[in-house]
Design an enzyme around this catalytic site. Structure first.
Site, PDB file in Angstrom:
ATOM      1  N   LYS A 175       0.842  -1.188   0.000  1.00  0.00           N
ATOM      2  CA  LYS A 175       0.000   0.000   0.000  1.00  0.00           C
ATOM      3  C   LYS A 175       0.885   1.249   0.000  1.00  0.00           C
ATOM      4  O   LYS A 175       1.724   1.422   0.870  1.00  0.00           O
ATOM      5  CB  LYS A 175      -0.907  -0.014   1.232  1.00  0.00           C
ATOM      6  CG  LYS A 175      -1.800  -1.257   1.295  1.00  0.00           C
ATOM      7  CD  LYS A 175      -2.556  -1.343   2.606  1.00  0.00           C
ATOM      8  CE  LYS A 175      -1.630  -1.546   3.776  1.00  0.00           C
ATOM      9  NZ  LYS A 175      -2.355  -1.849   5.041  1.00  0.00           N
ATOM     10  N   THR A 207      -7.849   8.973   8.844  1.00  0.00           N
ATOM     11  CA  THR A 207      -7.285   7.787   8.202  1.00  0.00           C
ATOM     12  C   THR A 207      -7.053   6.648   9.189  1.00  0.00           C
ATOM     13  O   THR A 207      -6.396   5.664   8.860  1.00  0.00           O
ATOM     14  CB  THR A 207      -5.944   8.137   7.532  1.00  0.00           C
ATOM     15  OG1 THR A 207      -5.057   8.682   8.521  1.00  0.00           O
ATOM     16  CG2 THR A 207      -6.133   9.153   6.418  1.00  0.00           C
ATOM     17  N   GLY A 209      -7.354   3.378  10.971  1.00  0.00           N
ATOM     18  CA  GLY A 209      -7.969   2.096  10.649  1.00  0.00           C
ATOM     19  C   GLY A 209      -8.068   1.766   9.181  1.00  0.00           C
ATOM     20  O   GLY A 209      -8.718   0.780   8.816  1.00  0.00           O
ATOM     21  N   THR A 210      -7.413   2.543   8.319  1.00  0.00           N
ATOM     22  CA  THR A 210      -7.506   2.250   6.881  1.00  0.00           C
ATOM     23  C   THR A 210      -6.913   0.885   6.544  1.00  0.00           C
ATOM     24  O   THR A 210      -7.469   0.147   5.728  1.00  0.00           O
ATOM     25  CB  THR A 210      -6.804   3.341   6.053  1.00  0.00           C
ATOM     26  OG1 THR A 210      -5.492   3.568   6.593  1.00  0.00           O
ATOM     27  CG2 THR A 210      -7.587   4.633   6.069  1.00  0.00           C
ATOM     28  N   GLY A 211      -5.799   0.544   7.167  1.00  0.00           N
ATOM     29  CA  GLY A 211      -5.170  -0.743   6.878  1.00  0.00           C
ATOM     30  C   GLY A 211      -6.009  -1.915   7.343  1.00  0.00           C
ATOM     31  O   GLY A 211      -6.183  -2.900   6.616  1.00  0.00           O
ATOM     32  N   CYS A 212      -6.532  -1.823   8.561  1.00  0.00           N
ATOM     33  CA  CYS A 212      -7.413  -2.874   9.084  1.00  0.00           C
ATOM     34  C   CYS A 212      -8.632  -3.036   8.186  1.00  0.00           C
ATOM     35  O   CYS A 212      -9.039  -4.151   7.845  1.00  0.00           O
ATOM     36  CB  CYS A 212      -7.880  -2.522  10.490  1.00  0.00           C
ATOM     37  SG  CYS A 212      -6.581  -2.184  11.695  1.00  0.00           S
TER      38      CYS A 212
END
Length: 273
Positions: A175, A207, A209-212
């Site tokens: 990412k 932003t 928690g975007t990865g989770c």
């Protein structure tokens, strides 16, 4: 509701990341979320103030009873804070869910800077989790740490992905949100080649928690029978919409709008590419 996703990750008391974000994302995409919590955290949008780890034996018990009764069509892993937890989780998956796709988000550092993976556990993550996963979803700093490769641009993302594939990963989604520029580029690499996905950068501080959220959305897609590419395309679109419509809560890195209304026909068209 189609597709059962077992989420093995830490809890975020602020509700923006971790298990809470995972459940919201999976549910929003019409799949069924189940959980095994690896740690409790005291955190909000400004950072993590404390972590209370769950013993590996109890993580195993959570996974075991859920799988025995409800089953799972996909697994998503998040915060696995030390080697003992990684060993427990990977053993349970290998024994109880052979062949079930695993989406591994190699969570290392929280948005506010708090370390969520012990440095001594990086070897266990690389050795045990990478070969088990259908796809790993590192951001740029995580991909650099796991691959030992500096990433400054798309070429660097390609080199890091190749290094991670060589370590046993079957697919890698690097990412690119940490890289500068008006557009965000993500790279999906498999042994069969690469796909590059681009989108306009959403200028926002919300932003958290975007990865989770992205990893859980991908897991929902795999649980529903999508190909990896289809699941990634749909998940990226969902996260972008959730960021763009964030509720504005908190004084730091705010949460997304996981309940954003999505157009099923639009998402289906995007998933088909």
């Amino acid at each position: 509701m189609k597709g059962r996703v077992l989420i093995v990750a830490g809890s975020d008391s602020g509700g923006g990341a971790g298990i809470q974000a995972d459940i919201k994302a999976v549910t929003a995409l019409d799949a069924f979320a189940m959980t095994a919590i690896t740690a409790l955290t005291a955190q909000n949008t400004e950072g993590v103030s404390g972590v209370f780890p769950v013993p590996p034996a109890f993580i195993r018990e959570q996974m075991g009873v859920v799988i025995a009764d409800l089953g799972a069509d996909a697994v998503k892993t998040g915060m696995l804070h030390d080697a003992a937890v990684i060993e427990a989780v990977t053993e349970e998956i290998a024994v109880r869910l052979p062949g079930v796709p695993v989406v591994a988000d190699p969570v290392m550092v929280a948005k506010g800077g708090h370390r969520l993976l012990e440095e001594s556990a990086v070897d266990a993550l690389t050795r045990l989790l990478l070969p088990l996963a259908a796809v790993i979803t590192p951001n740029v700093p995580e991909a650099e740490a796991l691959s030992g490769t500096a990433i400054l641009d798309l070429d660097g993302m390609r080199r890091a992905a190749e290094a991670l594939l060589a370590l046993g990963a079957r697919a890698v989604l690097v990412k690119g949100g940490h890289l500068p520029g008006e557009r965000v580029t993500d790279l999906l690499a498999t042994l069969n080649g690469t796909d590059v996905f681009e989108s306009a950068r959403v200028e926002t501080r919300h932003t958290h928690g975007t990865g989770c959220t992205l990893a859980s959305a991908i897991a929902a897609g795999l649980a529903q029978g999508m190909t990896l590419r289809e699941a990634v395309i749909r998940a990226r679109h969902y996260v972008l919409m959730a960021m763009a419509s964030a509720p504005g809560y908190g004084h730091g890195h705010g949460p997304l709008n996981h309940a954003v209304t999505v157009d099923p026909a639009r998402l289906a068209a995007l998933a088909r590419g």
